[in-house]
Design an enzyme around this catalytic site. Structure first.
Site, short mmCIF file in Angstrom:
data_model
loop_
_atom_site.label_atom_id
_atom_site.label_comp_id
_atom_site.label_asym_id
_atom_site.label_seq_id
_atom_site.Cartn_x
_atom_site.Cartn_y
_atom_site.Cartn_z
N GLY A 124 16.99 59.88 22.99
CA GLY A 124 18.18 60.59 23.43
C GLY A 124 18.53 61.79 22.56
CB SER A 132 19.03 74.95 26.66
OG SER A 132 18.61 74.75 27.99
CB ILE A 157 18.53 58.80 28.26
CG1 ILE A 157 19.54 59.68 27.52
CG2 ILE A 157 17.55 58.12 27.29
CD1 ILE A 157 19.00 60.95 26.89
NE ARG A 268 -3.58 70.37 62.27
CZ ARG A 268 -3.01 69.83 63.33
NH1 ARG A 268 -3.33 68.60 63.71
NH2 ARG A 268 -2.11 70.51 64.01
CD GLN A 336 2.95 77.71 54.25
OE1 GLN A 336 3.97 77.16 53.87
NE2 GLN A 336 2.91 78.51 55.32
CG HIS A 338 -0.78 68.65 54.05
ND1 HIS A 338 -1.35 69.08 52.87
CD2 HIS A 338 -1.22 67.37 54.22
CE1 HIS A 338 -2.08 68.11 52.36
NE2 HIS A 338 -2.03 67.06 53.16
N GLY A 339 0.80 72.30 56.83
CA GLY A 339 1.64 72.73 57.95
C GLY A 339 2.85 71.82 58.11
CD GLU A 363 9.30 66.00 26.40
OE1 GLU A 363 8.72 66.56 25.45
OE2 GLU A 363 8.98 64.88 26.82
CB SER A 366 10.38 77.90 32.67
OG SER A 366 9.59 76.94 33.32
C1 FAD Z 1 14.32 63.57 35.01
C2 FAD Z 1 14.79 63.99 33.65
C3 FAD Z 1 14.42 63.24 32.55
C4 FAD Z 1 14.89 63.60 31.29
N1 FAD Z 1 14.60 62.80 30.21
C5 FAD Z 1 15.19 63.06 29.02
C6 FAD Z 1 15.05 62.15 27.93
O1 FAD Z 1 14.38 61.11 28.04
N2 FAD Z 1 15.68 62.44 26.77
C7 FAD Z 1 16.44 63.56 26.60
O2 FAD Z 1 16.97 63.75 25.51
N3 FAD Z 1 16.58 64.44 27.62
C8 FAD Z 1 16.00 64.22 28.82
N4 FAD Z 1 16.17 65.10 29.87
C9 FAD Z 1 17.03 66.26 29.68
C10 FAD Z 1 16.30 67.59 29.70
O3 FAD Z 1 15.51 67.76 28.56
C11 FAD Z 1 17.36 68.69 29.89
O4 FAD Z 1 17.82 68.59 31.22
C12 FAD Z 1 16.84 70.07 29.59
O5 FAD Z 1 16.57 70.24 28.24
C13 FAD Z 1 17.83 71.18 30.04
O6 FAD Z 1 19.12 70.95 29.59
P1 FAD Z 1 20.34 71.02 30.65
O7 FAD Z 1 19.96 70.18 31.80
O8 FAD Z 1 21.59 70.70 29.94
O9 FAD Z 1 20.35 72.53 31.13
P2 FAD Z 1 21.12 73.77 30.45
O10 FAD Z 1 20.78 73.85 29.01
O11 FAD Z 1 22.56 73.71 30.82
O12 FAD Z 1 20.43 74.99 31.19
C14 FAD Z 1 20.90 75.51 32.44
C15 FAD Z 1 20.11 76.80 32.72
O13 FAD Z 1 20.43 77.79 31.71
C16 FAD Z 1 19.23 78.25 31.11
N5 FAD Z 1 19.47 78.56 29.70
C17 FAD Z 1 20.12 77.81 28.77
N6 FAD Z 1 20.11 78.43 27.59
C18 FAD Z 1 19.44 79.59 27.76
C19 FAD Z 1 19.07 80.68 26.90
N7 FAD Z 1 19.40 80.70 25.60
N8 FAD Z 1 18.38 81.72 27.43
C20 FAD Z 1 18.02 81.72 28.74
N9 FAD Z 1 18.33 80.71 29.60
C21 FAD Z 1 19.03 79.67 29.10
C22 FAD Z 1 18.23 77.09 31.28
O14 FAD Z 1 16.90 77.55 31.18
C23 FAD Z 1 18.59 76.61 32.68
O15 FAD Z 1 17.98 77.41 33.64
C24 FAD Z 1 15.68 64.77 31.14
C25 FAD Z 1 16.03 65.53 32.26
C26 FAD Z 1 15.61 65.15 33.50
C27 FAD Z 1 16.05 65.97 34.70
#
Ligand code: FAD
Length: 381
Positions: A124, A132, A157, A268, A336, A338-339, A363, A366
């Site tokens: 976590g 982020s 998590i 297909r 696409q 698979h239409g 993690e 992008s």
């Molecule tokens: C299915 C799933 C499993 C997960 N498992 C875990 C886990 O086991 N443990 C854990 O700790 N976390 C886990 N996560 C969390 C995951 O790592 C976060 O969702 C991810 O790091 C993004 O954080 P956020 O969702 O708060 O998005 P935000 O940080 O709020 O980002 C929102 C948008 O703003 C953009 N953004 C933010 N800051 C910047 C910047 N400085 N410059 C440009 N763009 C920016 C982001 O790229 C994104 O497009 C999981 C998430 C999912 C969906």
């Protein structure tokens, strides 16, 4: 430079493929529809050594390297990304944090049962207000005699509900932000440590994602992982390895989607011939195969560097960024090809596409990978 796998590595890949086709493939649709985390699969994964791939045998692991680990996650994800992410989160996040930063006593107590697959791991870092920007961790740990009292919440998590052991970050010194974050090991059943809301997700629906609520949870000193204030830097090192496994997850999903598209294009018939005979379809397949190959090279390079003990911050992020972006593109092209049938649940591409999207987010998104790569490039010139 050698691009060939050893005979042992080929054998591992073949046996994982056989396992995934036999034990996972028949249930993929059902688990996805029911959003059911297949706990019953965990002992079978453990039997194969998949729950402790990268840990030495003395700690209950399979004693393999990252190259083998990558091929295992890739083969599992080719069949079901939900299983791929489970194995990845268990190995390279939770268990690896204890392996890399735990004391010998903590490794014996916590890592051994995790690596043997007797216990399931969660990790976590993310919080409702700290995604982020993980340095914005608001969960607090306050000193008490013999340990810490932790209050706060973690969200998104993996294995928050079924996990037995959870490594989570908490702030032990808020004003210090990233330098005031410390890692702790939580155990299922601890008072004040409980799973919260389970997410209803777009993809990877059989993987369990939920929040964790921490309310006056007492954590003994023996469960503090590493020195005070080092939790953030430890987490960044853990993510260097973790991102390679998200690249593999993306790669396996793309491979599965691509194979389904090749198969379908030969079956297909339209205009009196298989659609694979149309150049427009051939070009799509050629692009998909090329993108997958490039992602595979980036991913295995990062894995080989990790095995060689080299720093992989840039290479892990490059592999994760590229593999996840092409995974979304490849699985969309598979739909696409698979239409109309690709838009239904009767064929696999729609699930690959839904699953692939997580790889551009988990993690580190992008956008964050691009920031990391740019920082690494600019600091090296
Ligand atoms: C299915 C799933 C499993 C997960 N498992 C875990 C886990 O086991 N443990 C854990 O700790 N976390 C886990 N996560 C969390 C995951 O790592 C976060 O969702 C991810 O790091 C993004 O954080 P956020 O969702 O708060 O998005 P935000 O940080 O709020 O980002 C929102 C948008 O703003 C953009 N953004 C933010 N800051 C910047 C910047 N400085 N410059 C440009 N763009 C920016 C982001 O790229 C994104 O497009 C999981 C998430 C999912 C969906």
């Amino acid at each position: 430079m050698n691009f060939d796998f050893t005979e042992d590595q080929e054998q591992i890949r073949r046996s994982v493929r056989e396992f995934a086709e036999g034990e996972i493939a028949p249930h993929v649709r059902e688990w996805d529809e029911q959003q059911k985390f297949p706990v019953e699969l965990v002992p079978k994964l453990a039997e194969q050594g998949f729950m402790g791939v990268i840990f030495p045998e003395e700690y209950g692991g399979a004693g393999m390297g990252y190259v083998e680990y990558v091929s295992i996650i890739e083969e599992l994800s080719r069949v079901d990304g939900s299983v791929g992410i489970s194995v990845a989160a268990h190995n390279s996040l939770c268990s690896n944090h204890i392996y890399m930063f735990g004391t010998e006593e903590q490794k014996q107590k916590f890592l051994v049962p995790l690596a043997r697959g007797e216990k399931l791991g969660a990790w976590g870092l993310t919080e409702p207000g700290a995604g982020s920007d993980a340095s914005g961790t608001r969960t607090t740990a306050t000193r008490r005699e013999g340990g810490w009292v932790v209050n706060g919440a973690k969200n998104f998590i993996t294995h928050a509900i079924n996990g037995d052991t959870c490594v989570a970050m908490a702030s032990t010194d808020r004003p210090m932000r990233s330098k005031g974050i410390t890692a702790f090991i939580f155990e299922k059943g601890m008072k004040g440590f409980a799973p919260g809301k389970k997410e209803d997700k777009l993809g990877l629906r059989a993987s369990e994602t939920a929040s964790i609520v921490l309310e006056d949870c007492f954590v003994p000193d023996g469960n503090q992982l590493g020195a005070e204030g080092l939790g953030f830097i430890q987490s960044m090192k853990i993510l260097d390895g973790g991102r390679i496994s998200i690249a593999d997850l993306a790669l396996g999903i793309a491979q599965g989607a691509y194979e389904s598209a090749v198969r379908y294009s030969k079956e297909r018939q339209q205009f009196g011939k298989p659609i694979s005979e149309f150049q427009a379809i051939q070009f799509k397949l050629a692009d998909m195969a090329t993108q997958i190959d490039a992602a595979r090279l980036l991913t295995y390079r990062a894995a080989a560097m990790k095995d060689a003990g080299r720093k992989t911050t840039k290479e892990s992020s490059m592999a994760k960024l590229f593999a996840s972006e092409i995974s979304v593109k490849v699985s969309e092209e598979a739909i696409q090809i698979h239409g109309g049938y690709g838009y239904t649940k009767d064929y696999p591409p729609e699930k690959y596409w839904r699953d692939s999207k997580l790889c551009t987010i988990g993690e580190g998104t992008s956008e964050i990978q691009r920031l990391i790569i740019a920082k690494q490039i600019l600091s090296s010139v």
